[in-house]
Design a protein around this motif. Structure first.
Motif, PDB file in Angstrom:
ATOM      1  N   ALA A  98       0.847  -1.203   0.000  1.00 40.81           N
ATOM      2  CA  ALA A  98       0.000   0.000   0.000  1.00 40.81           C
ATOM      3  C   ALA A  98       0.880   1.250   0.000  1.00 40.81           C
ATOM      4  N   LYS A  99       1.934   1.204   0.799  1.00 42.71           N
ATOM      5  CA  LYS A  99       2.832   2.360   0.887  1.00 42.71           C
ATOM      6  C   LYS A  99       3.513   2.599  -0.463  1.00 42.71           C
ATOM      7  N   LYS A 100       3.948   1.503  -1.082  1.00 45.27           N
ATOM      8  CA  LYS A 100       4.604   1.593  -2.381  1.00 45.27           C
ATOM      9  C   LYS A 100       3.675   2.232  -3.426  1.00 45.27           C
ATOM     10  N   MET A 101       2.384   1.945  -3.275  1.00 43.02           N
ATOM     11  CA  MET A 101       1.402   2.497  -4.222  1.00 43.02           C
ATOM     12  C   MET A 101       0.886   3.857  -3.793  1.00 43.02           C
ATOM     13  N   ALA A 102       1.438   4.378  -2.688  1.00 43.08           N
ATOM     14  CA  ALA A 102       1.030   5.681  -2.138  1.00 43.08           C
ATOM     15  C   ALA A 102      -0.454   5.713  -1.761  1.00 43.08           C
ATOM     16  N   VAL A 103      -0.950   4.600  -1.248  1.00 41.93           N
ATOM     17  CA  VAL A 103      -2.326   4.571  -0.724  1.00 41.93           C
ATOM     18  C   VAL A 103      -2.253   5.069   0.731  1.00 41.93           C
ATOM     19  N   PRO A 104      -2.933   6.159   1.061  1.00 41.00           N
ATOM     20  CA  PRO A 104      -2.768   6.701   2.404  1.00 41.00           C
ATOM     21  C   PRO A 104      -3.519   5.964   3.524  1.00 41.00           C
ATOM     22  N   ARG A 105      -4.607   5.230   3.151  1.00 37.76           N
ATOM     23  CA  ARG A 105      -5.432   4.590   4.196  1.00 37.76           C
ATOM     24  C   ARG A 105      -5.739   3.157   3.799  1.00 37.76           C
ATOM     25  N   VAL A 106      -5.587   2.272   4.783  1.00 34.88           N
ATOM     26  CA  VAL A 106      -5.902   0.861   4.548  1.00 34.88           C
ATOM     27  C   VAL A 106      -6.884   0.432   5.627  1.00 34.88           C
ATOM     28  N   PHE A 107      -7.989  -0.195   5.235  1.00 37.50           N
ATOM     29  CA  PHE A 107      -8.953  -0.633   6.247  1.00 37.50           C
ATOM     30  C   PHE A 107      -9.117  -2.145   6.210  1.00 37.50           C
ATOM     31  N   VAL A 108      -9.744  -2.632   7.262  1.00 36.71           N
ATOM     32  CA  VAL A 108     -10.057  -4.060   7.338  1.00 36.71           C
ATOM     33  C   VAL A 108     -11.408  -4.217   8.018  1.00 36.71           C
ATOM     34  N   LEU A 109     -12.170  -5.200   7.594  1.00 34.89           N
ATOM     35  CA  LEU A 109     -13.401  -5.586   8.295  1.00 34.89           C
ATOM     36  C   LEU A 109     -13.122  -6.964   8.864  1.00 34.89           C
ATOM     37  N   THR A 110     -13.192  -7.113  10.172  1.00 35.42           N
ATOM     38  CA  THR A 110     -12.677  -8.349  10.762  1.00 35.42           C
ATOM     39  C   THR A 110     -13.424  -8.791  12.012  1.00 35.42           C
ATOM     40  N   TYR A 111     -13.306 -10.093  12.290  1.00 38.53           N
ATOM     41  CA  TYR A 111     -13.795 -10.650  13.562  1.00 38.53           C
ATOM     42  C   TYR A 111     -12.648 -10.707  14.582  1.00 38.53           C
ATOM     43  N   ALA A 112     -11.457 -10.262  14.177  1.00 42.89           N
ATOM     44  CA  ALA A 112     -10.295 -10.303  15.082  1.00 42.89           C
ATOM     45  C   ALA A 112      -9.723  -8.895  15.268  1.00 42.89           C
ATOM     46  N   PRO A 113     -10.561  -7.958  15.822  1.00 44.35           N
ATOM     47  CA  PRO A 113     -10.082  -6.573  15.925  1.00 44.35           C
ATOM     48  C   PRO A 113      -8.843  -6.405  16.798  1.00 44.35           C
ATOM     49  N   SER A 114      -8.731  -7.211  17.858  1.00 48.18           N
ATOM     50  CA  SER A 114      -7.566  -6.994  18.738  1.00 48.18           C
ATOM     51  C   SER A 114      -6.260  -7.341  18.031  1.00 48.18           C
ATOM     52  N   PHE A 115      -6.313  -8.329  17.137  1.00 51.86           N
ATOM     53  CA  PHE A 115      -5.099  -8.651  16.370  1.00 51.86           C
ATOM     54  C   PHE A 115      -4.700  -7.434  15.522  1.00 51.86           C
ATOM     55  N   PHE A 116      -5.670  -6.838  14.822  1.00 52.99           N
ATOM     56  CA  PHE A 116      -5.343  -5.706  13.959  1.00 52.99           C
ATOM     57  C   PHE A 116      -4.934  -4.473  14.776  1.00 52.99           C
ATOM     58  N   LYS A 117      -5.498  -4.325  15.980  1.00 51.40           N
ATOM     59  CA  LYS A 117      -5.054  -3.211  16.841  1.00 51.40           C
ATOM     60  C   LYS A 117      -3.569  -3.389  17.156  1.00 51.40           C
ATOM     61  N   SER A 118      -3.169  -4.646  17.397  1.00 47.57           N
ATOM     62  CA  SER A 118      -1.755  -4.894  17.711  1.00 47.57           C
ATOM     63  C   SER A 118      -0.856  -4.627  16.505  1.00 47.57           C
ATOM     64  N   GLN A 119      -1.444  -4.472  15.322  1.00 44.22           N
ATOM     65  CA  GLN A 119      -0.662  -4.192  14.113  1.00 44.22           C
ATOM     66  C   GLN A 119      -0.733  -2.709  13.720  1.00 44.22           C
ATOM     67  N   GLY A 120      -1.265  -1.873  14.622  1.00 44.51           N
ATOM     68  CA  GLY A 120      -1.279  -0.425  14.369  1.00 44.51           C
ATOM     69  C   GLY A 120      -2.570   0.102  13.763  1.00 44.51           C
ATOM     70  N   PHE A 121      -3.583  -0.748  13.610  1.00 41.22           N
ATOM     71  CA  PHE A 121      -4.878  -0.303  13.083  1.00 41.22           C
ATOM     72  C   PHE A 121      -5.712   0.287  14.223  1.00 41.22           C
TER      73      PHE A 121
END
Ligand SMILES: CC(C)(COP(=O)(O)OP(=O)(O)OC[C@H]1O[C@@H](n2cnc3c(N)ncnc32)[C@H](O)[C@@H]1OP(=O)(O)O)[C@@H](O)C(=O)NCCC(=O)NCCS
Length: 155
Positions: A98-121
């Motif tokens: 995403a960074k390489k493509m200069a996409v400023p925002r990346v989202f996720v829809l998930t049943y594992a929100p705490s995992f993604f929080k631990s990844q900076g989301f």
């Protein structure tokens, strides 16, 4: 894990392995199911990690949805390979692309929100995401009572 984690872009040969891995979790209601057709159509979005026997044991996809937005999709790590850094490695691979493509925002829809929080989301209101993203949701058996959490990573 002694072996270096070589996460790479998927090729067509990985399609059935990706499908098998996602289907395993989809049957247990932990992920949305994805058809083989959908996986092949989007194969260039996918990253994989394969074990010594060449079996796909981890996958994830980065899908661009708008001029300033991409989505992390289909993240799955085979049970026996969890807690070795593969899940976070997959997310990192998606974020790097995403960074390489200069996409400023990346989202996720998930049943594992705490995992993604631990990844900076960070948790966001689903209403904050453009309506365009709901195209896939309409085909989901849980629509409109989806209990996935939306999270966003901002560069
Ligand atoms: C969620 C999932 C991808 C994590 O994969 P993993 O390879 O075990 O993740 P990692 O080893 O990189 O773990 C990174 C960190 O996240 C934590 N973590 C892992 N799974 C977690 C979860 N479900 N909830 C909260 N934290 C989690 C780990 O403890 C680890 O923390 P640490 O660095 O402090 O030790 C994996 O459990 C999975 O495939 N689950 C089933 C499918 C699924 O839920 N996919 C989610 C997307 S819809």
């Amino acid at each position: 894990m002694k072996r270096k984690l070589t996460i790479r872009k998927a090729t067509l040969e990985d399609g059935r392995g990706i499908h098998a891995l996602i289907s395993k979790y989809a049957k247990r209601g932990l992920m949305l199911p994805r058809s083989l057709n959908n996986i092949y159509e989007n194969i260039r979005d996918y990253f994989v990690y394969t074990n010594r026997k060449g079996k796909v044991v981890a996958c994830a996809a980065l899908h661009v949805v708008w001029e300033d937005l991409a989505e992390v999709k289909a993240l799955a790590v085979e049970k026996d390979y969890q807690k070795r850094g593969l899940g976070s490695g997959m997310v990192l691979a998606c974020l790097r692309e995403a960074k390489k493509m200069a996409v400023p925002r990346v989202f996720v829809l998930t049943y594992a929100p705490s995992f993604f929080k631990s990844q900076g989301f960070e948790v966001t209101d689903k209403a904050e995401l453009p309506q365009k993203i709901w195209g896939e949701c309409i085909h989901c058996p849980l629509f409109p009572d989806c209990n996935e959490t939306a999270l966003v990573y901002e560069f």
